[in-house]
Design a protein around this motif. Structure first.
Motif, PDB file in Angstrom:
ATOM      1  N   ASP A  98      24.858  45.331   4.142  1.00  0.00           N
ATOM      2  CA  ASP A  98      25.134  44.118   4.894  1.00  0.00           C
ATOM      3  C   ASP A  98      23.870  43.524   5.513  1.00  0.00           C
ATOM      4  N   GLY A  99      22.842  43.396   4.706  1.00  0.00           N
ATOM      5  CA  GLY A  99      21.602  42.792   5.151  1.00  0.00           C
ATOM      6  C   GLY A  99      20.639  43.747   5.803  1.00  0.00           C
ATOM      7  N   VAL A 100      21.042  45.000   6.021  1.00  0.00           N
ATOM      8  CA  VAL A 100      20.175  46.009   6.627  1.00  0.00           C
ATOM      9  C   VAL A 100      19.722  46.975   5.538  1.00  0.00           C
ATOM     10  N   ASP A 101      18.429  47.280   5.507  1.00  0.00           N
ATOM     11  CA  ASP A 101      17.891  48.192   4.511  1.00  0.00           C
ATOM     12  C   ASP A 101      17.812  49.613   5.065  1.00  0.00           C
ATOM     13  N   ALA A 102      18.394  50.573   4.341  1.00  0.00           N
ATOM     14  CA  ALA A 102      18.226  51.993   4.633  1.00  0.00           C
ATOM     15  C   ALA A 102      17.330  52.553   3.543  1.00  0.00           C
ATOM     16  N   VAL A 103      16.119  52.957   3.914  1.00  0.00           N
ATOM     17  CA  VAL A 103      15.108  53.366   2.935  1.00  0.00           C
ATOM     18  C   VAL A 103      15.042  54.889   2.874  1.00  0.00           C
ATOM     19  N   GLY A 104      15.202  55.422   1.659  1.00  0.00           N
ATOM     20  CA  GLY A 104      15.129  56.858   1.444  1.00  0.00           C
ATOM     21  C   GLY A 104      13.900  57.239   0.654  1.00  0.00           C
ATOM     22  N   GLU A 105      13.297  58.359   1.025  1.00  0.00           N
ATOM     23  CA  GLU A 105      12.117  58.857   0.322  1.00  0.00           C
ATOM     24  C   GLU A 105      12.532  59.681  -0.893  1.00  0.00           C
ATOM     25  N   SER A 144      14.755  50.308  -6.082  1.00  0.00           N
ATOM     26  CA  SER A 144      13.824  51.428  -6.003  1.00  0.00           C
ATOM     27  C   SER A 144      12.413  50.994  -6.369  1.00  0.00           C
ATOM     28  N   ASP A 145      11.454  51.815  -5.917  1.00  0.00           N
ATOM     29  CA  ASP A 145      10.090  51.708  -6.414  1.00  0.00           C
ATOM     30  C   ASP A 145       9.639  53.128  -6.752  1.00  0.00           C
ATOM     31  N   GLU A 146       8.364  53.377  -6.822  1.00  0.00           N
ATOM     32  CA  GLU A 146       7.894  54.687  -7.269  1.00  0.00           C
ATOM     33  C   GLU A 146       8.191  55.805  -6.276  1.00  0.00           C
ATOM     34  N   SER A 147       8.358  55.473  -5.003  1.00  0.00           N
ATOM     35  CA  SER A 147       8.495  56.527  -4.000  1.00  0.00           C
ATOM     36  C   SER A 147       9.730  56.416  -3.122  1.00  0.00           C
ATOM     37  N   THR A 148      10.488  55.318  -3.221  1.00  0.00           N
ATOM     38  CA  THR A 148      11.634  55.138  -2.332  1.00  0.00           C
ATOM     39  C   THR A 148      12.843  54.565  -3.060  1.00  0.00           C
ATOM     40  N   VAL A 149      14.005  54.768  -2.443  1.00  0.00           N
ATOM     41  CA  VAL A 149      15.249  54.099  -2.824  1.00  0.00           C
ATOM     42  C   VAL A 149      15.729  53.349  -1.593  1.00  0.00           C
ATOM     43  N   THR A 150      16.103  52.084  -1.768  1.00  0.00           N
ATOM     44  CA  THR A 150      16.584  51.273  -0.653  1.00  0.00           C
ATOM     45  C   THR A 150      18.042  50.906  -0.871  1.00  0.00           C
ATOM     46  N   GLY A 210      12.178  62.498  -3.659  1.00  0.00           N
ATOM     47  CA  GLY A 210      11.565  63.779  -3.955  1.00  0.00           C
ATOM     48  C   GLY A 210      11.936  64.171  -5.365  1.00  0.00           C
ATOM     49  N   GLU A 211      11.799  65.446  -5.690  1.00  0.00           N
ATOM     50  CA  GLU A 211      12.195  65.918  -7.018  1.00  0.00           C
ATOM     51  C   GLU A 211      13.711  66.058  -7.061  1.00  0.00           C
ATOM     52  N   ASP A 212      14.373  65.041  -7.599  1.00  0.00           N
ATOM     53  CA  ASP A 212      15.835  64.961  -7.671  1.00  0.00           C
ATOM     54  C   ASP A 212      16.485  64.873  -6.293  1.00  0.00           C
ATOM     55  N   THR A 213      15.754  64.395  -5.293  1.00  0.00           N
ATOM     56  CA  THR A 213      16.310  64.232  -3.952  1.00  0.00           C
ATOM     57  C   THR A 213      15.988  62.848  -3.394  1.00  0.00           C
ATOM     58  N   ILE A 214      16.815  62.415  -2.449  1.00  0.00           N
ATOM     59  CA  ILE A 214      16.569  61.199  -1.672  1.00  0.00           C
ATOM     60  C   ILE A 214      16.822  61.546  -0.212  1.00  0.00           C
ATOM     61  N   THR A 215      15.830  61.331   0.651  1.00  0.00           N
ATOM     62  CA  THR A 215      15.953  61.666   2.069  1.00  0.00           C
ATOM     63  C   THR A 215      15.864  60.399   2.912  1.00  0.00           C
ATOM     64  N   PHE A 216      16.917  60.156   3.677  1.00  0.00           N
ATOM     65  CA  PHE A 216      16.957  59.022   4.592  1.00  0.00           C
ATOM     66  C   PHE A 216      16.639  59.519   5.997  1.00  0.00           C
ATOM     67  N   LYS A 217      15.524  59.068   6.553  1.00  0.00           N
ATOM     68  CA  LYS A 217      15.135  59.428   7.910  1.00  0.00           C
ATOM     69  C   LYS A 217      15.712  58.399   8.885  1.00  0.00           C
ATOM     70  N   SER A 218      16.287  58.900   9.974  1.00  0.00           N
ATOM     71  CA  SER A 218      16.852  58.017  11.005  1.00  0.00           C
ATOM     72  C   SER A 218      17.759  56.969  10.387  1.00  0.00           C
ATOM     73  N   PHE A 219      18.737  57.424   9.632  1.00  0.00           N
ATOM     74  CA  PHE A 219      19.634  56.565   8.872  1.00  0.00           C
ATOM     75  C   PHE A 219      20.363  55.578   9.787  1.00  0.00           C
ATOM     76  N   LEU A 220      20.028  54.284   9.674  1.00  0.00           N
ATOM     77  CA  LEU A 220      20.647  53.203  10.443  1.00  0.00           C
ATOM     78  C   LEU A 220      20.634  53.477  11.947  1.00  0.00           C
ATOM     79  N   GLU A 221      19.542  54.084  12.432  1.00  0.00           N
ATOM     80  CA  GLU A 221      19.458  54.443  13.847  1.00  0.00           C
ATOM     81  C   GLU A 221      19.578  53.225  14.760  1.00  0.00           C
ATOM     82  N   LYS A 222      18.925  52.126  14.387  1.00  0.00           N
ATOM     83  CA  LYS A 222      18.941  50.937  15.243  1.00  0.00           C
ATOM     84  C   LYS A 222      20.336  50.350  15.369  1.00  0.00           C
ATOM     85  N   GLU A 223      21.155  50.514  14.326  1.00  0.00           N
ATOM     86  CA  GLU A 223      22.476  49.907  14.335  1.00  0.00           C
ATOM     87  C   GLU A 223      23.473  50.679  15.211  1.00  0.00           C
ATOM     88  N   VAL A 224      23.342  52.021  15.282  1.00  0.00           N
ATOM     89  CA  VAL A 224      24.334  52.815  16.016  1.00  0.00           C
ATOM     90  C   VAL A 224      23.745  53.607  17.176  1.00  0.00           C
TER      91      VAL A 224
END
Length: 249
Positions: free
Chosen positions: A90-97, A80-86, A99-113
């Motif tokens: 298996d070598g692919v990063d799914a980055v979530g934004e 994690s950093d100040e604004s994201t959780v990664t 929020g206040e007690d929330t984590i939002t993953f946009k286009s979760f692993l879209e390239k893979e599937v």
């Protein structure tokens, strides 16, 4: 729709979650805890509340993580950093934004599937995890007690001589369950969802009763059918969900 979400996420994890490499990035220990999925969006449709209850995320100490789908757990790594959780999958990063007690993953692993899917997780036990916070406005407007005020037959003609216009009552809850009564008798419960203006009920009620309906511009119309009858009820909202009679089975 819930089954479609489960199928795609399970496929993602089975294809891409094997032994995950360690993460050299920092971990914010304040984020450690269990997170429940409160919304999911795919193919232009958004599900929330109990419809997403099959999905959980747990961020553990020392950068370990677990994603659980329908009771099946898959291991991952996180940083994690100040604004994201990664999540390291298996070598692919799914980055979530964050929020206040929330984590939002946009286009979760879209390239893979090849499917775009957004998932929002809220930390268990916080206000962010309350299902009513994520209902679309048209669904929020349904929550509460409704009683029929008029009835028509399948051709649209008045049917009040056949059945009491106030015969149908329904309570919509924010967990996407509905309790239905007819002529003062409970006829069962069903999960419900909305597709644009159409209300879909997943379950057949007692005595083979089926419901479907439409909600538009504040007006709720429900189609009630059984082996012998088909009625179209116009409903009125009593506006008092707290007073709902939670009659036990």
């Amino acid at each position: 729709m819930k089954k479609i979400f489960s199928l795609f996420v399970t496929m993602i994890l089975c294809l891409s979650m094997t032994a995950c490499s360690g993460s050299s990035s920092k971990v914010n220990e304040a984020l450690v805890g269990k997170y429940i999925c409160v919304t999911g969006t795919m193919l232009g449709m958004t599900m929330s509340g109990d419809d997403m209850s099959d999905f959980e995320l747990e961020l553990k100490e020392k950068g370990k993580a677990t994603i659980t789908i329908s009771g099946e757990s898959h291991n991952a790594k996180w940083s994690s950093d100040e604004s994201t959780v990664t999540l390291k999958i298996d070598g692919v990063d799914a980055v979530g934004e964050l929020g206040e007690d929330t984590i939002t993953f946009k286009s979760f692993l879209e390239k893979e599937v090849g499917v775009s899917m957004d998932l929002t997780f809220a930390k268990e036990g916080t206000d962010a995890a309350k299902p009513e916070n994520y209902l679309p406005e048209n669904e929020k407007a349904l929550i509460g007690d409704w009683v029929s005020v008029s009835v028509a037959d399948i051709l649209g003609a008045d049917a009040s001589e056949e059945v009491d216009p106030t015969a149908l009552a329904i309570t919509f809850d924010d967990d996407h369950s509905a309790t239905v009564s007819f002529m003062g008798e409970k006829v069962g419960t069903s999960k419900w969802s909305m597709l644009t203006e159409t209300i879909v009920f997943d379950d057949t009620l007692d005595n083979g009763v089926n419901l479907n309906g439409d909600y538009k511009d504040g007006e709720l119309i429900l189609n009630y059918s059984s082996d012998d009858n088909y009625y179209v009820f116009k409903m009125s909202n009593s506006g008092n969900a707290a007073a709902t009679d939670k009659t036990s089975e």
